[in-house]
Design a protein around this motif. Sequence first.
Motif, mmCIF file in Angstrom:
data_model
loop_
_atom_site.group_PDB
_atom_site.id
_atom_site.type_symbol
_atom_site.label_atom_id
_atom_site.label_comp_id
_atom_site.label_asym_id
_atom_site.label_seq_id
_atom_site.Cartn_x
_atom_site.Cartn_y
_atom_site.Cartn_z
ATOM 1 N N GLU A 222 0.946 -1.523 -0.079
ATOM 2 C CA GLU A 222 -0.013 -0.135 0.019
ATOM 3 C C GLU A 222 0.660 1.048 0.021
ATOM 4 O OE1 GLU A 222 -3.940 0.583 2.082
ATOM 5 O OE2 GLU A 222 -2.413 1.384 3.450
ATOM 6 N N GLY A 224 1.044 5.346 0.338
ATOM 7 C CA GLY A 224 0.231 6.587 1.082
ATOM 8 C C GLY A 224 0.550 7.973 0.475
ATOM 9 N N THR A 230 -4.578 6.582 -0.218
ATOM 10 C CA THR A 230 -3.842 5.509 -0.391
ATOM 11 C C THR A 230 -4.423 4.420 -1.354
ATOM 12 O OG1 THR A 230 -5.404 4.012 1.142
ATOM 13 C CG2 THR A 230 -3.468 5.093 2.367
ATOM 14 N N ARG A 231 -3.305 3.869 -2.029
ATOM 15 C CA ARG A 231 -3.507 2.931 -3.181
ATOM 16 C C ARG A 231 -2.627 1.828 -3.071
ATOM 17 N NH1 ARG A 231 -7.183 5.874 -3.341
ATOM 18 N NH2 ARG A 231 -8.116 6.970 -5.229
ATOM 19 N N LYS A 232 -3.416 0.402 -3.494
ATOM 20 C CA LYS A 232 -2.614 -0.834 -3.582
ATOM 21 C C LYS A 232 -1.672 -0.792 -4.762
ATOM 22 C CE LYS A 232 -4.337 -2.810 0.137
ATOM 23 N NZ LYS A 232 -3.931 -3.326 1.266
#
Length: 249
Positions: A222, A224, A230-232
């Motif tokens: 992940e 931030g 947040t993005r995977k």
Amino acid sequence: MSYPIIMCEDNPIQLQQLDKLIANYILFHSNLFQVELKASNPHQVIDYLEQQVPQNGIYFLDIDLKSDLDGIQLASLIRQKDVQAEIIFVTTHDELAPMTLKQKVAALDFIEKDQPLEDYRQEIYDALEYAKKIIDETRTVQKKSFSFEVGSQVYNLDKSEVVLVESSDIPHRLNLYSTNGKFEFYGKLTELETKYPFLFRISRSCLINPENIHHVDFSIREIGFSSGMTRKFSIGKSKKLKKIIKETL
């Protein structure tokens, strides 16, 4: 970095002469230019555009191509596929120059065929140098900015303002998250990835600007961002992401 050169001339003798002059020039600029196509009819160029999807090409076109498409019409099609193309007309019909303004093909130059060989050669070489200069300047600007259209409005952001771009739930649309807000516009991630080298693909549906990463948790894959989002990221991106973060910091 090399620049693709595409020629279209229906007269085989004139095409051979043009090719020879450019080949001689390339001998001393081999890392800058690469002849990609020598075409005798416009449909060969159209096929090339569809198959190769070139960017920043340099096109030498005759105007009278003895075909259902003339050089000006071909230039219009080129401009649709290769937006930053540099188009140079090599012709005996320089009186048709005003037509290119009407068709909005933005020709870089008109080179008269019927002139002394030395003058003809020098004009071709000068056009190549100028085309390279324009393309270089355009790429420099692109590296520092990000442009997109929303309806009839054109936005031009500094690259530092771009946080991420991802696919929208609406087909063919993208969501851009910037330090100043969110925008939605038509586009393709693959095209943006090519056009803006500062963007890094973390998954099939998301491009990010590493400059705006706040932290990365590799245990849960992940990222931030300073905005709090947040993005995977895909597991296959871990190694590259670590390298990019190290280079950015």
